[in-house]
Design a protein around this motif. Structure first.
Motif, PDB file in Angstrom:
ATOM      1  N   PRO A 116      -0.035  -8.995   6.291  1.00  0.00           N
ATOM      2  CA  PRO A 116       0.189 -10.412   6.518  1.00  0.00           C
ATOM      3  C   PRO A 116       0.714 -10.659   7.920  1.00  0.00           C
ATOM      4  CG  PRO A 116       1.886  -9.508   5.058  1.00  0.00           C
ATOM      5  CD  PRO A 116       0.969  -8.383   5.410  1.00  0.00           C
ATOM      6  N   ILE A 117       0.194 -11.702   8.565  1.00  0.00           N
ATOM      7  CA  ILE A 117       0.702 -12.088   9.889  1.00  0.00           C
ATOM      8  C   ILE A 117       1.066 -13.566   9.858  1.00  0.00           C
ATOM      9  CG2 ILE A 117      -0.709 -10.349  11.061  1.00  0.00           C
ATOM     10  CD1 ILE A 117      -2.496 -12.584  12.127  1.00  0.00           C
ATOM     11  N   SER A 145      -2.362   4.934  -0.048  1.00  0.00           N
ATOM     12  CA  SER A 145      -1.809   4.053  -1.088  1.00  0.00           C
ATOM     13  C   SER A 145      -2.878   3.711  -2.126  1.00  0.00           C
ATOM     14  CB  SER A 145      -1.264   2.776  -0.461  1.00  0.00           C
ATOM     15  OG  SER A 145      -2.345   1.980  -0.030  1.00  0.00           O
ATOM     16  N   GLY A 146      -4.066   4.297  -2.003  1.00  0.00           N
ATOM     17  CA  GLY A 146      -5.100   4.099  -3.017  1.00  0.00           C
ATOM     18  C   GLY A 146      -6.171   3.103  -2.631  1.00  0.00           C
ATOM     19  N   GLY A 147      -6.160   2.629  -1.409  1.00  0.00           N
ATOM     20  CA  GLY A 147      -7.199   1.695  -0.972  1.00  0.00           C
ATOM     21  C   GLY A 147      -6.766   0.959   0.268  1.00  0.00           C
ATOM     22  N   PRO A 148      -7.609   0.040   0.755  1.00  0.00           N
ATOM     23  CA  PRO A 148      -7.265  -0.709   1.962  1.00  0.00           C
ATOM     24  C   PRO A 148      -6.002  -1.546   1.742  1.00  0.00           C
ATOM     25  CG  PRO A 148      -9.519  -1.168   1.276  1.00  0.00           C
ATOM     26  CD  PRO A 148      -8.898  -0.365   0.191  1.00  0.00           C
ATOM     27  N   VAL A 149      -5.235  -1.748   2.796  1.00  0.00           N
ATOM     28  CA  VAL A 149      -3.993  -2.510   2.729  1.00  0.00           C
ATOM     29  C   VAL A 149      -4.136  -3.743   3.624  1.00  0.00           C
ATOM     30  CG1 VAL A 149      -1.542  -2.474   3.339  1.00  0.00           C
ATOM     31  CG2 VAL A 149      -2.583  -0.495   2.209  1.00  0.00           C
ATOM     32  N   SER A 150      -3.611  -4.861   3.119  1.00  0.00           N
ATOM     33  CA  SER A 150      -3.656  -6.104   3.902  1.00  0.00           C
ATOM     34  C   SER A 150      -2.334  -6.300   4.641  1.00  0.00           C
ATOM     35  CB  SER A 150      -3.903  -7.302   2.988  1.00  0.00           C
ATOM     36  OG  SER A 150      -5.148  -7.165   2.346  1.00  0.00           O
ATOM     37  N   HIS A 165       2.952  -2.970  -0.859  1.00  0.00           N
ATOM     38  CA  HIS A 165       1.990  -3.421   0.128  1.00  0.00           C
ATOM     39  C   HIS A 165       1.158  -4.515  -0.526  1.00  0.00           C
ATOM     40  CE1 HIS A 165       0.103  -0.080  -2.131  1.00  0.00           C
ATOM     41  NE2 HIS A 165      -0.846  -0.993  -2.271  1.00  0.00           N
ATOM     42  N   LEU A 166       0.423  -5.241   0.251  1.00  0.00           N
ATOM     43  CA  LEU A 166      -0.490  -6.255  -0.278  1.00  0.00           C
ATOM     44  C   LEU A 166      -1.907  -5.705  -0.189  1.00  0.00           C
ATOM     45  CD1 LEU A 166       1.093  -9.341   1.461  1.00  0.00           C
ATOM     46  CD2 LEU A 166       1.123  -8.855  -0.979  1.00  0.00           C
ATOM     47  N   ARG A 175      -7.335  -4.930  12.650  1.00  0.00           N
ATOM     48  CA  ARG A 175      -8.667  -4.585  12.111  1.00  0.00           C
ATOM     49  C   ARG A 175      -9.225  -3.334  12.773  1.00  0.00           C
ATOM     50  NH1 ARG A 175      -9.716 -10.329  12.692  1.00  0.00           N
ATOM     51  NH2 ARG A 175      -9.195 -11.307  10.706  1.00  0.00           N
ATOM     52  N   GLY A 176      -8.723  -2.999  13.954  1.00  0.00           N
ATOM     53  CA  GLY A 176      -9.163  -1.780  14.641  1.00  0.00           C
ATOM     54  C   GLY A 176      -8.580  -0.519  14.038  1.00  0.00           C
ATOM     55  N   MET A 177      -7.646  -0.671  13.102  1.00  0.00           N
ATOM     56  CA  MET A 177      -7.033   0.497  12.453  1.00  0.00           C
ATOM     57  C   MET A 177      -7.727   0.731  11.111  1.00  0.00           C
ATOM     58  SD  MET A 177      -3.050  -0.396  13.396  1.00  0.00           S
ATOM     59  CE  MET A 177      -2.272   0.900  12.453  1.00  0.00           C
ATOM     60  N   ASP A 178      -8.143   1.966  10.853  1.00  0.00           N
ATOM     61  CA  ASP A 178      -8.862   2.284   9.616  1.00  0.00           C
ATOM     62  C   ASP A 178      -8.030   1.897   8.405  1.00  0.00           C
ATOM     63  OD1 ASP A 178     -11.012   3.281  10.928  1.00  0.00           O
ATOM     64  OD2 ASP A 178     -10.343   5.375  10.834  1.00  0.00           O
ATOM     65  N   GLY A 179      -8.641   1.171   7.472  1.00  0.00           N
ATOM     66  CA  GLY A 179      -7.999   0.907   6.186  1.00  0.00           C
ATOM     67  C   GLY A 179      -7.056  -0.280   6.180  1.00  0.00           C
ATOM     68  N   LEU A 180      -6.985  -1.022   7.276  1.00  0.00           N
ATOM     69  CA  LEU A 180      -6.113  -2.199   7.306  1.00  0.00           C
ATOM     70  C   LEU A 180      -6.933  -3.484   7.439  1.00  0.00           C
ATOM     71  CD1 LEU A 180      -3.057  -1.207   9.561  1.00  0.00           C
ATOM     72  CD2 LEU A 180      -3.305  -1.053   7.073  1.00  0.00           C
ATOM     73  N   GLU A 181      -6.508  -4.509   6.711  1.00  0.00           N
ATOM     74  CA  GLU A 181      -7.115  -5.834   6.795  1.00  0.00           C
ATOM     75  C   GLU A 181      -6.017  -6.829   7.146  1.00  0.00           C
ATOM     76  OE1 GLU A 181      -8.572  -6.153   2.821  1.00  0.00           O
ATOM     77  OE2 GLU A 181     -10.408  -5.057   3.263  1.00  0.00           O
ATOM     78  N   VAL A 182      -6.396  -8.048   7.488  1.00  0.00           N
ATOM     79  CA  VAL A 182      -5.426  -9.059   7.929  1.00  0.00           C
ATOM     80  C   VAL A 182      -5.419 -10.228   6.951  1.00  0.00           C
ATOM     81  CG1 VAL A 182      -4.814 -10.629   9.818  1.00  0.00           C
ATOM     82  CG2 VAL A 182      -5.977  -8.481  10.327  1.00  0.00           C
ATOM     83  N   ILE A 183      -4.216 -10.734   6.625  1.00  0.00           N
ATOM     84  CA  ILE A 183      -4.136 -12.040   5.951  1.00  0.00           C
ATOM     85  C   ILE A 183      -3.277 -12.923   6.845  1.00  0.00           C
ATOM     86  CG2 ILE A 183      -3.837 -13.193   3.726  1.00  0.00           C
ATOM     87  CD1 ILE A 183      -2.562 -10.692   2.652  1.00  0.00           C
TER      88      ILE A 183
END
Ligand SMILES: NC(=O)c1ccc[n+]([C@@H]2O[C@H](COP(=O)([O-])OP(=O)(O)OC[C@H]3O[C@@H](n4cnc5c(N)ncnc54)[C@H](OP(=O)(O)O)[C@@H]3O)[C@@H](O)[C@H]2O)c1
Length: 240
Positions: A178-179, A171-176, A233-234, A195-203
């Motif tokens: 939301p939880i 998608s062109g970069g890391p994706v957040s 995506h966020l 966070r253990g998955m490449d390219g994913l962050e948490v909000i």
């Protein structure tokens, strides 16, 4: 002085976690209920982090389920939905949104377990207009929580197509991701998986009562899709 004696060891432990990206700080047995696109995206990703995966299927002996188990790795297996949930400390409800509440009831006693809820539930009016198809003003996540009052529900992953779950950078970069949820420890455990998955962050967007907002995002997508196909995506705002 006595307090400082353990500082080097504590520092070493935290540095080890910091310099080993994707390291699993806790090892879980994860029941992935369902064997569709979301199950097949998340199961192998969680297995890569060292967790044990048990798929819960209505027909665990099916050839496609066996193929999914084989692709997931040596620590994976399949069982009936309730057998899988009984073995796990985290239960992923990767089933159609409209059946998720009943599936939760049928899984048996989930007290103490964490439920990861990625479900969406969108209905359509006669003219095709989509709506959030949940009775009352709440969310599917809250219906699931009410169906398993002793469990700890965390809503996550419902705002991302399964393809970007396994390949967020497409998608062109890391994706957040939301939880939302009401239990801090449960949210921390799910955040660690993300966070253990490449390219994913948490909000962390707050309590489970906000789940209707996340579930509503798919309604916007489904409505706009009638004229303009798009994905969504966020993404974290870059630092200036
Ligand atoms: N697809 C996506 O990109 C995406 C993204 C984010 C969130 N979601 C949400 O995540 C959930 C799973 O999505 P999906 O696309 O993987 O769903 P799906 O393919 O429609 O269904 C997932 C699995 O649920 C099981 N299942 C189906 N009907 C059932 C029933 N009546 N009772 C019990 N189990 C049943 C089936 O597994 P067995 O045949 O092995 O029992 C099926 O493979 C949905 O709520 C969806 O809205 C989807």
């Amino acid at each position: 002085m006595r307090q400082n004696r353990f500082l080097p060891l504590a520092l070493l432990v935290s540095l080890t976690a910091l310099v080993t990206p994707g390291v699993a700080l806790a090892v879980h047995t994860i029941a992935v209920i369902g064997t569709g696109d979301v199950a097949a995206a998340l199961g192998p990703e969680f297995a890569k982090q060292g967790h044990t995966i048990v798929y819960g299927s209505r027909d665990p002996a099916r050839a496609e389920v066996e193929a999914l188990v084989a692709r997931t790795g040596a620590n994976a297996s399949a069982a009936t939905q309730s057998q899988a949930a009984a073995r796990a400390d985290i239960v992923v409800l990767a089933v159609p949104g409209a059946v998720a509440e009943q599936v939760t009831r049928d899984l048996g006693d989930l007290s103490g377990k964490i439920i990861l809820d990625p479900t969406n539930r969108v209905g359509r009016m006669a003219d095709g207009t989509p709506f959030h198809d949940v009775p009352g003003k709440g969310s599917n996540a809250e219906l699931i929580q009410a169906a398993a009052p002793g469990a700890r529900v965390v809503k996550a992953f419902n705002t991302l197509n399964w393809r970007q779950m396994v390949d967020p950078l497409s998608s062109g970069g890391p994706v957040s991701i939301p939880i939302v949820g009401d239990d801090a420890d449960a949210k921390a455990a799910i955040a660690e998986l993300i966070r253990g998955m490449d390219g994913l962050e948490v909000i962390d967007l707050g309590p489970l009562s906000y789940a209707y907002v996340l579930e509503g995002m798919l309604v916007v997508w489904a409505n706009a899709l009638r004229s303009t196909p798009f994905n969504y995506h966020l993404r974290r705002q870059p630092a200036n």
